[in-house]
Design a protein around this motif. Sequence first.
Motif, PDB file in Angstrom:
ATOM      1  N   LEU A  56      -8.749  -2.488  -2.015  1.00 54.46           N
ATOM      2  CA  LEU A  56      -9.760  -2.347  -3.057  1.00 54.46           C
ATOM      3  C   LEU A  56      -9.616  -3.533  -4.009  1.00 54.46           C
ATOM      4  CD1 LEU A  56      -9.343   1.452  -3.991  1.00 54.46           C
ATOM      5  CD2 LEU A  56     -11.115   0.443  -2.528  1.00 54.46           C
ATOM      6  N   GLU A  57     -10.677  -4.267  -4.227  1.00 51.41           N
ATOM      7  CA  GLU A  57     -10.609  -5.429  -5.104  1.00 51.41           C
ATOM      8  C   GLU A  57     -10.515  -4.981  -6.567  1.00 51.41           C
ATOM      9  OE1 GLU A  57     -10.179  -8.452  -3.720  1.00 51.41           O
ATOM     10  OE2 GLU A  57     -10.190  -7.215  -1.909  1.00 51.41           O
ATOM     11  N   TYR A  58      -9.620  -5.624  -7.307  1.00 50.47           N
ATOM     12  CA  TYR A  58      -9.407  -5.292  -8.721  1.00 50.47           C
ATOM     13  C   TYR A  58      -9.130  -6.605  -9.458  1.00 50.47           C
ATOM     14  CZ  TYR A  58      -7.485  -3.027 -12.904  1.00 50.47           C
ATOM     15  OH  TYR A  58      -7.252  -2.623 -14.205  1.00 50.47           O
ATOM     16  N   GLY A  59     -10.189  -7.191 -10.027  1.00 50.98           N
ATOM     17  CA  GLY A  59     -10.005  -8.479 -10.694  1.00 50.98           C
ATOM     18  C   GLY A  59      -9.454  -9.499  -9.716  1.00 50.98           C
ATOM     19  N   ARG A  60      -8.357 -10.152 -10.102  1.00 47.13           N
ATOM     20  CA  ARG A  60      -7.756 -11.142  -9.203  1.00 47.13           C
ATOM     21  C   ARG A  60      -6.737 -10.529  -8.247  1.00 47.13           C
ATOM     22  NH1 ARG A  60      -3.711 -14.828 -13.014  1.00 47.13           N
ATOM     23  NH2 ARG A  60      -3.317 -13.290 -14.645  1.00 47.13           N
ATOM     24  N   TYR A  61      -6.675  -9.190  -8.243  1.00 48.48           N
ATOM     25  CA  TYR A  61      -5.717  -8.470  -7.408  1.00 48.48           C
ATOM     26  C   TYR A  61      -6.431  -7.648  -6.337  1.00 48.48           C
ATOM     27  CZ  TYR A  61      -2.839  -9.544 -11.484  1.00 48.48           C
ATOM     28  OH  TYR A  61      -2.195 -10.185 -12.508  1.00 48.48           O
ATOM     29  N   THR A  62      -5.661  -7.158  -5.377  1.00 50.36           N
ATOM     30  CA  THR A  62      -6.149  -6.233  -4.361  1.00 50.36           C
ATOM     31  C   THR A  62      -5.234  -5.012  -4.342  1.00 50.36           C
ATOM     32  OG1 THR A  62      -6.936  -8.068  -2.987  1.00 50.36           O
ATOM     33  CG2 THR A  62      -6.711  -5.928  -1.921  1.00 50.36           C
ATOM     34  N   ILE A  63      -5.814  -3.824  -4.430  1.00 52.02           N
ATOM     35  CA  ILE A  63      -5.032  -2.587  -4.387  1.00 52.02           C
ATOM     36  C   ILE A  63      -4.862  -2.176  -2.931  1.00 52.02           C
ATOM     37  CG2 ILE A  63      -5.007  -0.146  -5.010  1.00 52.02           C
ATOM     38  CD1 ILE A  63      -6.557  -0.894  -7.542  1.00 52.02           C
ATOM     39  N   LEU A  64      -3.600  -2.038  -2.498  1.00 55.74           N
ATOM     40  CA  LEU A  64      -3.261  -1.685  -1.129  1.00 55.74           C
ATOM     41  C   LEU A  64      -2.432  -0.402  -1.105  1.00 55.74           C
ATOM     42  CD1 LEU A  64      -1.962  -5.187   0.074  1.00 55.74           C
ATOM     43  CD2 LEU A  64      -4.268  -4.271   0.398  1.00 55.74           C
ATOM     44  N   VAL A  65      -2.520   0.327  -0.019  1.00 56.58           N
ATOM     45  CA  VAL A  65      -1.599   1.442   0.209  1.00 56.58           C
ATOM     46  C   VAL A  65      -0.275   0.867   0.712  1.00 56.58           C
ATOM     47  CG1 VAL A  65      -1.135   3.421   1.707  1.00 56.58           C
ATOM     48  CG2 VAL A  65      -3.369   3.169   0.630  1.00 56.58           C
ATOM     49  N   ASN A  66       0.827   1.309   0.125  1.00 61.80           N
ATOM     50  CA  ASN A  66       2.157   0.886   0.578  1.00 61.80           C
ATOM     51  C   ASN A  66       2.538   1.706   1.802  1.00 61.80           C
ATOM     52  OD1 ASN A  66       5.022   0.531   0.874  1.00 61.80           O
ATOM     53  ND2 ASN A  66       5.084  -0.236  -1.221  1.00 61.80           N
ATOM     54  N   PRO A  67       2.752   1.068   2.973  1.00 61.05           N
ATOM     55  CA  PRO A  67       3.023   1.836   4.187  1.00 61.05           C
ATOM     56  C   PRO A  67       4.448   2.363   4.297  1.00 61.05           C
ATOM     57  CG  PRO A  67       3.072  -0.496   4.682  1.00 61.05           C
ATOM     58  CD  PRO A  67       2.668  -0.379   3.233  1.00 61.05           C
ATOM     59  N   PHE A  68       5.312   2.007   3.338  1.00 58.32           N
ATOM     60  CA  PHE A  68       6.689   2.495   3.315  1.00 58.32           C
ATOM     61  C   PHE A  68       6.928   3.181   1.966  1.00 58.32           C
ATOM     62  CE2 PHE A  68       6.605  -1.221   6.106  1.00 58.32           C
ATOM     63  CZ  PHE A  68       7.032  -0.631   7.290  1.00 58.32           C
ATOM     64  N   PRO A  69       6.307   4.347   1.773  1.00 56.36           N
ATOM     65  CA  PRO A  69       6.234   4.937   0.427  1.00 56.36           C
ATOM     66  C   PRO A  69       7.525   5.586  -0.055  1.00 56.36           C
ATOM     67  CG  PRO A  69       5.239   6.412   2.027  1.00 56.36           C
ATOM     68  CD  PRO A  69       5.584   5.160   2.770  1.00 56.36           C
ATOM     69  N   ILE A  70       7.657   5.566  -1.365  1.00 56.94           N
ATOM     70  CA  ILE A  70       8.639   6.373  -2.083  1.00 56.94           C
ATOM     71  C   ILE A  70       7.914   7.526  -2.759  1.00 56.94           C
ATOM     72  CG2 ILE A  70      10.283   6.389  -4.001  1.00 56.94           C
ATOM     73  CD1 ILE A  70      10.677   3.364  -3.459  1.00 56.94           C
ATOM     74  N   PHE A  71       6.748   7.222  -3.329  1.00 52.90           N
ATOM     75  CA  PHE A  71       5.924   8.196  -4.046  1.00 52.90           C
ATOM     76  C   PHE A  71       4.961   8.887  -3.070  1.00 52.90           C
ATOM     77  CE2 PHE A  71       7.026   4.800  -6.916  1.00 52.90           C
ATOM     78  CZ  PHE A  71       7.135   5.341  -8.176  1.00 52.90           C
ATOM     79  N   LYS A 104      -4.691   6.802   5.133  1.00 53.05           N
ATOM     80  CA  LYS A 104      -3.812   7.658   5.949  1.00 53.05           C
ATOM     81  C   LYS A 104      -4.512   8.128   7.216  1.00 53.05           C
ATOM     82  CE  LYS A 104      -1.499  10.770   3.544  1.00 53.05           C
ATOM     83  NZ  LYS A 104      -1.233  11.739   2.452  1.00 53.05           N
ATOM     84  N   SER A 105      -5.827   8.316   7.153  1.00 51.12           N
ATOM     85  CA  SER A 105      -6.563   8.746   8.344  1.00 51.12           C
ATOM     86  C   SER A 105      -6.821   7.590   9.307  1.00 51.12           C
ATOM     87  CB  SER A 105      -7.896   9.393   7.934  1.00 51.12           C
ATOM     88  OG  SER A 105      -8.783   8.430   7.399  1.00 51.12           O
ATOM     89  N   GLU A 106      -6.752   6.338   8.806  1.00 52.63           N
ATOM     90  CA  GLU A 106      -7.069   5.159   9.608  1.00 52.63           C
ATOM     91  C   GLU A 106      -5.833   4.427  10.144  1.00 52.63           C
ATOM     92  OE1 GLU A 106     -10.888   4.067   6.698  1.00 52.63           O
ATOM     93  OE2 GLU A 106      -8.980   3.002   6.545  1.00 52.63           O
ATOM     94  N   TRP A 107      -4.693   4.651   9.515  1.00 55.18           N
ATOM     95  CA  TRP A 107      -3.515   3.812   9.748  1.00 55.18           C
ATOM     96  C   TRP A 107      -2.336   4.701  10.142  1.00 55.18           C
ATOM     97  CZ3 TRP A 107      -1.345   0.176   5.364  1.00 55.18           C
ATOM     98  CH2 TRP A 107      -0.419  -0.727   5.923  1.00 55.18           C
ATOM     99  N   PRO A 108      -2.039   4.827  11.440  1.00 54.58           N
ATOM    100  CA  PRO A 108      -0.994   5.755  11.909  1.00 54.58           C
ATOM    101  C   PRO A 108       0.381   5.509  11.286  1.00 54.58           C
ATOM    102  CG  PRO A 108      -2.353   5.045  13.742  1.00 54.58           C
ATOM    103  CD  PRO A 108      -2.775   4.214  12.572  1.00 54.58           C
ATOM    104  N   LEU A 109       0.784   4.255  11.127  1.00 53.70           N
ATOM    105  CA  LEU A 109       2.096   3.968  10.537  1.00 53.70           C
ATOM    106  C   LEU A 109       2.193   4.534   9.128  1.00 53.70           C
ATOM    107  CD1 LEU A 109       4.859   2.510  10.418  1.00 53.70           C
ATOM    108  CD2 LEU A 109       3.626   0.484   9.592  1.00 53.70           C
ATOM    109  N   ALA A 110       1.183   4.256   8.307  1.00 52.30           N
ATOM    110  CA  ALA A 110       1.184   4.767   6.935  1.00 52.30           C
ATOM    111  C   ALA A 110       1.172   6.292   6.936  1.00 52.30           C
ATOM    112  CB  ALA A 110      -0.011   4.219   6.168  1.00 52.30           C
ATOM    113  N   ALA A 111       0.354   6.884   7.790  1.00 50.44           N
ATOM    114  CA  ALA A 111       0.265   8.346   7.839  1.00 50.44           C
ATOM    115  C   ALA A 111       1.615   8.955   8.180  1.00 50.44           C
ATOM    116  CB  ALA A 111      -0.785   8.762   8.863  1.00 50.44           C
ATOM    117  N   ARG A 112       2.306   8.398   9.173  1.00 50.75           N
ATOM    118  CA  ARG A 112       3.618   8.926   9.560  1.00 50.75           C
ATOM    119  C   ARG A 112       4.615   8.834   8.413  1.00 50.75           C
ATOM    120  NH1 ARG A 112       2.626   6.064  14.364  1.00 50.75           N
ATOM    121  NH2 ARG A 112       4.036   4.378  13.690  1.00 50.75           N
ATOM    122  N   ASN A 113       4.627   7.705   7.734  1.00 50.96           N
ATOM    123  CA  ASN A 113       5.610   7.523   6.660  1.00 50.96           C
ATOM    124  C   ASN A 113       5.293   8.373   5.433  1.00 50.96           C
ATOM    125  OD1 ASN A 113       7.227   5.787   8.138  1.00 50.96           O
ATOM    126  ND2 ASN A 113       6.166   3.951   7.426  1.00 50.96           N
TER     127      ASN A 113
END
Length: 310
Positions: free
Chosen positions: A84-99, A15-24
């Motif tokens: 964030l790497e998690y096994g064969r997945y990558t954890i990302l922040v959703n820039p269009f949040p509901i939660f 949120k501090s690095e990504w203005p779009l995500a922070a706004r949403n």
Amino acid sequence: MMDSRTVDKFIQEQKSEWPLAARNFDALAGVRVREVELPGGWTVKVQFNPARIVSSGAKVDAKTIRERKCFLCRENRPAEQRGLEYGRYTILVNPFPIFPRHLTVPDRSHTLQLIDGRIADMARLALDLDEYVVFYNGPRCGASAPDHMHFQAGNADFLTLPAAIEDSTLETLAEEGDNALYLAADLPLRTFVIDADSPEKAQELFVRLYAAMPVPEGQQEPMMNILAYALPDGQVRLVVIPRKRHRPACYGTEGPGTMLLSPASVDLGGVFITPLEKDFEALDADKIISILDELCLSDSEIRQIADNVK
């Protein structure tokens, strides 16, 4: 080791690095929410969230998917979106949040949105992120990226279906020690529930359910939405919601009675997302029940699955 605290810190950094995500994320403070009481004592919420028009209005036909760049592939993601790497997945922040805390967890490879063989992954993620609910939208059940395997996750206390299940009557269909597959048949939403003491046991029971579910013609897996979350006793709970239709007949933006409503796991989990104000004001208990009946399996269809579990 991944845990909820690590992910919470990561969300704040993004949120501090990504203005779009922070706004949403900041805009969530101003979304309007109201409650609707359904039969059986299940209270659902309706959220007016204009930013979610990106997802609710997404075109997911084969031609559109084929012609657009996949937004979950690393090479196509915004420069600000770290992972964030998690096994064969990558954890990302959703820039269009509901939660208030909303994640997308894609596979690192571009592979189809299919759950077969991945339930243990989902259950393990839910146990590691024990303050989150992890969810899966099938390729024709609300997934806006049916061409790229992914989960999503958000605050565990956000959805209302888990509390309703706690208060419902669970019919045991299969039991192995502390692991069990149940049917919750007294809610307006007909669901199967799996409680397991390990990700591997969760997958074993899910495989039995999966084999009993119908696969619609032309599709590669049964239609479903799935929630996964940790229980206080250390078990993991899966809530499997079988479906038979992608979007309700009222879906659209033009004409009388239309609604831009494309229910996925969050909606069926008890929070209906409306990007248009007119739909937020119009959605009532009768309309919600009608949509659930249209999208999900009937009592007789659910009972046939239950009878076929072996």
